[in-house]
Design a protein around this motif. Structure first.
Motif, PDB file in Angstrom:
ATOM      1  N   ASP A  72       0.841  -1.208   0.000  1.00 25.52           N
ATOM      2  CA  ASP A  72       0.000   0.000   0.000  1.00 25.52           C
ATOM      3  C   ASP A  72       0.870   1.250   0.000  1.00 25.52           C
ATOM      4  OD1 ASP A  72      -2.332  -1.559   0.157  1.00 25.52           O
ATOM      5  OD2 ASP A  72      -2.233  -1.615   2.345  1.00 25.52           O
ATOM      6  N   ILE A  73       1.900   1.243   0.866  1.00 21.14           N
ATOM      7  CA  ILE A  73       2.827   2.371   0.952  1.00 21.14           C
ATOM      8  C   ILE A  73       3.580   2.536  -0.365  1.00 21.14           C
ATOM      9  CG2 ILE A  73       4.956   3.206   2.042  1.00 21.14           C
ATOM     10  CD1 ILE A  73       2.725   3.553   3.952  1.00 21.14           C
ATOM     11  N   GLU A  74       4.115   1.431  -0.882  1.00 23.54           N
ATOM     12  CA  GLU A  74       4.918   1.492  -2.104  1.00 23.54           C
ATOM     13  C   GLU A  74       4.091   1.993  -3.289  1.00 23.54           C
ATOM     14  OE1 GLU A  74       7.809  -1.368  -4.865  1.00 23.54           O
ATOM     15  OE2 GLU A  74       6.579  -2.253  -3.280  1.00 23.54           O
ATOM     16  N   TYR A  75       2.875   1.484  -3.432  1.00 21.32           N
ATOM     17  CA  TYR A  75       2.031   1.863  -4.562  1.00 21.32           C
ATOM     18  C   TYR A  75       1.682   3.349  -4.500  1.00 21.32           C
ATOM     19  CZ  TYR A  75      -1.794   1.670  -7.972  1.00 21.32           C
ATOM     20  OH  TYR A  75      -2.605   1.882  -9.064  1.00 21.32           O
ATOM     21  N   THR A  76       1.235   3.810  -3.352  1.00 30.12           N
ATOM     22  CA  THR A  76       0.823   5.211  -3.220  1.00 30.12           C
ATOM     23  C   THR A  76       2.004   6.149  -3.376  1.00 30.12           C
ATOM     24  OG1 THR A  76      -1.016   4.600  -1.778  1.00 30.12           O
ATOM     25  CG2 THR A  76      -0.284   6.887  -1.687  1.00 30.12           C
ATOM     26  N   PHE A  77       3.129   5.780  -2.796  1.00 30.15           N
ATOM     27  CA  PHE A  77       4.341   6.600  -2.884  1.00 30.15           C
ATOM     28  C   PHE A  77       4.772   6.768  -4.343  1.00 30.15           C
ATOM     29  CE2 PHE A  77       9.112   6.467  -2.828  1.00 30.15           C
ATOM     30  CZ  PHE A  77       9.303   7.789  -2.480  1.00 30.15           C
ATOM     31  N   LYS A  78       4.890   5.672  -5.070  1.00 25.54           N
ATOM     32  CA  LYS A  78       5.331   5.742  -6.460  1.00 25.54           C
ATOM     33  C   LYS A  78       4.286   6.423  -7.340  1.00 25.54           C
ATOM     34  CE  LYS A  78       8.488   1.792  -6.390  1.00 25.54           C
ATOM     35  NZ  LYS A  78       8.786   0.439  -6.948  1.00 25.54           N
ATOM     36  N   ASN A  79       3.031   6.198  -7.042  1.00 25.22           N
ATOM     37  CA  ASN A  79       1.962   6.818  -7.818  1.00 25.22           C
ATOM     38  C   ASN A  79       1.973   8.337  -7.648  1.00 25.22           C
ATOM     39  OD1 ASN A  79      -0.227   6.864  -9.516  1.00 25.22           O
ATOM     40  ND2 ASN A  79      -1.674   5.980  -8.080  1.00 25.22           N
ATOM     41  N   ALA A  80       2.170   8.787  -6.420  1.00 27.89           N
ATOM     42  CA  ALA A  80       2.195  10.226  -6.148  1.00 27.89           C
ATOM     43  C   ALA A  80       3.329  10.908  -6.906  1.00 27.89           C
ATOM     44  CB  ALA A  80       2.330  10.481  -4.651  1.00 27.89           C
ATOM     45  N   PHE A  81       4.469  10.222  -6.989  1.00 26.90           N
ATOM     46  CA  PHE A  81       5.627  10.794  -7.670  1.00 26.90           C
ATOM     47  C   PHE A  81       5.719  10.351  -9.132  1.00 26.90           C
ATOM     48  CE2 PHE A  81       6.665  11.500  -3.289  1.00 26.90           C
ATOM     49  CZ  PHE A  81       7.389  12.683  -3.293  1.00 26.90           C
ATOM     50  N   SER A  82       4.594   9.874  -9.657  1.00 25.52           N
ATOM     51  CA  SER A  82       4.472   9.513 -11.079  1.00 25.52           C
ATOM     52  C   SER A  82       5.559   8.544 -11.526  1.00 25.52           C
ATOM     53  CB  SER A  82       4.515  10.776 -11.953  1.00 25.52           C
ATOM     54  OG  SER A  82       3.494  11.667 -11.594  1.00 25.52           O
ATOM     55  N   TYR A  83       5.994   7.675 -10.612  1.00 23.78           N
ATOM     56  CA  TYR A  83       6.999   6.660 -10.920  1.00 23.78           C
ATOM     57  C   TYR A  83       8.280   7.273 -11.493  1.00 23.78           C
ATOM     58  CZ  TYR A  83       3.399   3.236  -9.969  1.00 23.78           C
ATOM     59  OH  TYR A  83       2.434   2.482  -9.339  1.00 23.78           O
ATOM     60  N   SER A  84       8.572   8.497 -11.093  1.00 28.02           N
ATOM     61  CA  SER A  84       9.766   9.186 -11.572  1.00 28.02           C
ATOM     62  C   SER A  84      10.364   9.999 -10.432  1.00 28.02           C
ATOM     63  CB  SER A  84       9.410  10.103 -12.751  1.00 28.02           C
ATOM     64  OG  SER A  84      10.549  10.775 -13.236  1.00 28.02           O
ATOM     65  N   LEU A  85      10.972   9.310  -9.465  1.00 23.31           N
ATOM     66  CA  LEU A  85      11.497   9.985  -8.284  1.00 23.31           C
ATOM     67  C   LEU A  85      12.585  10.984  -8.649  1.00 23.31           C
ATOM     68  CD1 LEU A  85      11.692   7.016  -5.742  1.00 23.31           C
ATOM     69  CD2 LEU A  85       9.838   8.633  -6.135  1.00 23.31           C
ATOM     70  N   HIS A  86      13.372  10.675  -9.670  1.00 24.83           N
ATOM     71  CA  HIS A  86      14.447  11.585 -10.065  1.00 24.83           C
ATOM     72  C   HIS A  86      13.898  12.947 -10.488  1.00 24.83           C
ATOM     73  CE1 HIS A  86      18.286  12.929 -11.690  1.00 24.83           C
ATOM     74  NE2 HIS A  86      17.660  13.244 -12.816  1.00 24.83           N
ATOM     75  N   SER A  87      12.756  12.943 -11.143  1.00 28.35           N
ATOM     76  CA  SER A  87      12.169  14.196 -11.626  1.00 28.35           C
ATOM     77  C   SER A  87      11.639  15.065 -10.489  1.00 28.35           C
ATOM     78  CB  SER A  87      11.029  13.899 -12.611  1.00 28.35           C
ATOM     79  OG  SER A  87      11.493  13.156 -13.713  1.00 28.35           O
ATOM     80  N   TYR A  88      11.398  14.456  -9.333  1.00 31.18           N
ATOM     81  CA  TYR A  88      10.822  15.182  -8.198  1.00 31.18           C
ATOM     82  C   TYR A  88      11.742  15.130  -6.978  1.00 31.18           C
ATOM     83  CZ  TYR A  88       6.545  14.975 -10.990  1.00 31.18           C
ATOM     84  OH  TYR A  88       5.626  15.098 -11.992  1.00 31.18           O
ATOM     85  N   SER A  89      13.048  15.228  -7.231  1.00 32.72           N
ATOM     86  CA  SER A  89      14.014  15.122  -6.134  1.00 32.72           C
ATOM     87  C   SER A  89      13.839  16.237  -5.109  1.00 32.72           C
ATOM     88  CB  SER A  89      15.443  15.121  -6.678  1.00 32.72           C
ATOM     89  OG  SER A  89      15.681  16.293  -7.463  1.00 32.72           O
ATOM     90  N   LYS A  90      13.494  17.448  -5.585  1.00 35.64           N
ATOM     91  CA  LYS A  90      13.296  18.568  -4.652  1.00 35.64           C
ATOM     92  C   LYS A  90      12.111  18.293  -3.741  1.00 35.64           C
ATOM     93  CE  LYS A  90      12.182  23.503  -4.413  1.00 35.64           C
ATOM     94  NZ  LYS A  90      11.823  24.719  -5.187  1.00 35.64           N
ATOM     95  N   GLU A  91      10.993  17.857  -4.333  1.00 38.81           N
ATOM     96  CA  GLU A  91       9.797  17.571  -3.545  1.00 38.81           C
ATOM     97  C   GLU A  91      10.071  16.441  -2.551  1.00 38.81           C
ATOM     98  OE1 GLU A  91       9.899  18.007  -6.749  1.00 38.81           O
ATOM     99  OE2 GLU A  91       8.335  19.437  -7.361  1.00 38.81           O
ATOM    100  N   LEU A  92      10.802  15.433  -2.996  1.00 39.07           N
ATOM    101  CA  LEU A  92      11.112  14.305  -2.124  1.00 39.07           C
ATOM    102  C   LEU A  92      11.945  14.753  -0.932  1.00 39.07           C
ATOM    103  CD1 LEU A  92      10.822  11.263  -1.739  1.00 39.07           C
ATOM    104  CD2 LEU A  92      12.862  10.946  -3.149  1.00 39.07           C
ATOM    105  N   SER A  93      12.898  15.649  -1.161  1.00 39.48           N
ATOM    106  CA  SER A  93      13.736  16.130  -0.060  1.00 39.48           C
ATOM    107  C   SER A  93      12.936  16.965   0.924  1.00 39.48           C
ATOM    108  CB  SER A  93      14.906  16.954  -0.608  1.00 39.48           C
ATOM    109  OG  SER A  93      14.459  18.174  -1.180  1.00 39.48           O
TER     110      SER A  93
END
Length: 300
Positions: A72-93
């Motif tokens: 549940d955590i993994e799916y929602t986390f990746k979905n929120a970041f559109s499966y592109s964590l690199h593109s949202y590094s600022k938001e993730l930090s």
């Protein structure tokens, strides 16, 4: 897509189907959906915390409530970041990202700090909690406030977390932005819900939006480049923000802003509010109560 529907789209299909069983009256009370690894799935409502069971019932008793699984955590986390964590590094930090309909997804886990500066978070790993805060565009919510105050006038919005401050600021911006040049300083992108270059929410024909700017930079930049009649900014608190707001005030700009407090009396004890009140920045206060109700107080 409305805020609640957008929020449950982030969940695994099996959870989404359960949330879809809720009645419209229950949906309208929900402010947040919270997933905590290995613990019960909960929602924050206007009347307190509730749990949800497999039948789609909200209850104060967690005996039969759903448990948050790692998937549940993994799916929602990746979905929120559109499966592109690199593109949202600022938001993730920063620990949050604004998604569709202006919803904000906050994440909690283990911080990975900068090797050269242990005060700076580079990213977050081992995500243990996710909070989906549901944004609501409540048109007409600010009409009482605007009709009471002489326009344009300085307004201080006061309320506890999840009391409706952002909702009130959003509708205030919409109404005033139809007639005045408004600069909206939307650091967390919760008011405008801007995606790329387009606001997903109605924030007024004459409103200019500064998304992602640190508040004090956005305020100063707005005064210099957009010559606003009014500046709207959420959740003030720092010394840098105070200096920027004073600069705007001395430049002839009307201020509308919000502060976290349980009461007006508590808010007036905060240094930034005391300083702005001393300069007659605010003529009215809108104090939010429970169930998205607010009281308008004229300040002397």
């Amino acid at each position: 897509m409305n805020g609640f529907k957008s929020a449950i789209e982030l969940l695994q299909p099996k959870l989404r189907l359960i949330f879809e069983k809720l009645s419209q009256s229950e949906i309208e009370t929900i402010n947040e959906i919270r997933l905590r690894l290995g613990r019960h799935i909960s929602v924050s409502t206007v009347s307190g915390n509730r749990f949800i069971n497999e039948a789609g019932n909200l209850t104060e008793d967690n005996s039969f409530a759903l448990i948050t699984e790692p998937s549940d955590i993994e799916y929602t986390f990746k979905n929120a970041f559109s499966y592109s964590l690199h593109s949202y590094s600022k938001e993730l930090s920063m620990g949050y990202i604004t998604v569709g309909s202006g919803n904000r997804v906050g994440i909690c886990g283990t911080a990975v700090t900068n090797v050269n500066d242990f005060q700076t978070v580079d990213t977050i790993k081992y995500i243990s909690s996710i909070n989906i805060r549901i944004a609501r565009e409540k048109r007409g919510f600010a009409e009482k406030l605007i009709n009471t105050c002489e326009e344009p006038t300085g307004i201080l919005v006061v309320g506890a977390p999840a009391s409706g401050k952002t909702t009130l600021l959003r509708d205030t911006t919409r109404l005033l932005g139809a007639k005045y040049r408004v600069s909206l300083i939307d650091e967390q992108n919760e008011i405008s819900a801007t995606r790329r270059d387009t606001s997903q929410n109605d924030i007024g024909e004459l409103t200019d939006v500064f998304v992602g700017y640190p508040k004090y930079i956005g305020i100063s930049t707005a005064v210099r480049v957009m010559s606003p009649d009014i500046i709207v900014v959420d959740e003030i608190g720092s010394e840098e923000e105070l200096k920027a707001l004073e600069f705007a005030l001395h430049s002839g700009v009307t201020l509308i802003t919000a502060v976290h407090s349980e009461s007006l009396e508590e808010a007036m004890k905060k240094r930034i509010v005391k300083s702005l009140l001393a300069e007659n920045a605010f003529q009215y206060a809108a104090v939010l109560r429970k169930n998205y109700e607010y009281e308008i107080i004229k300040l002397d």
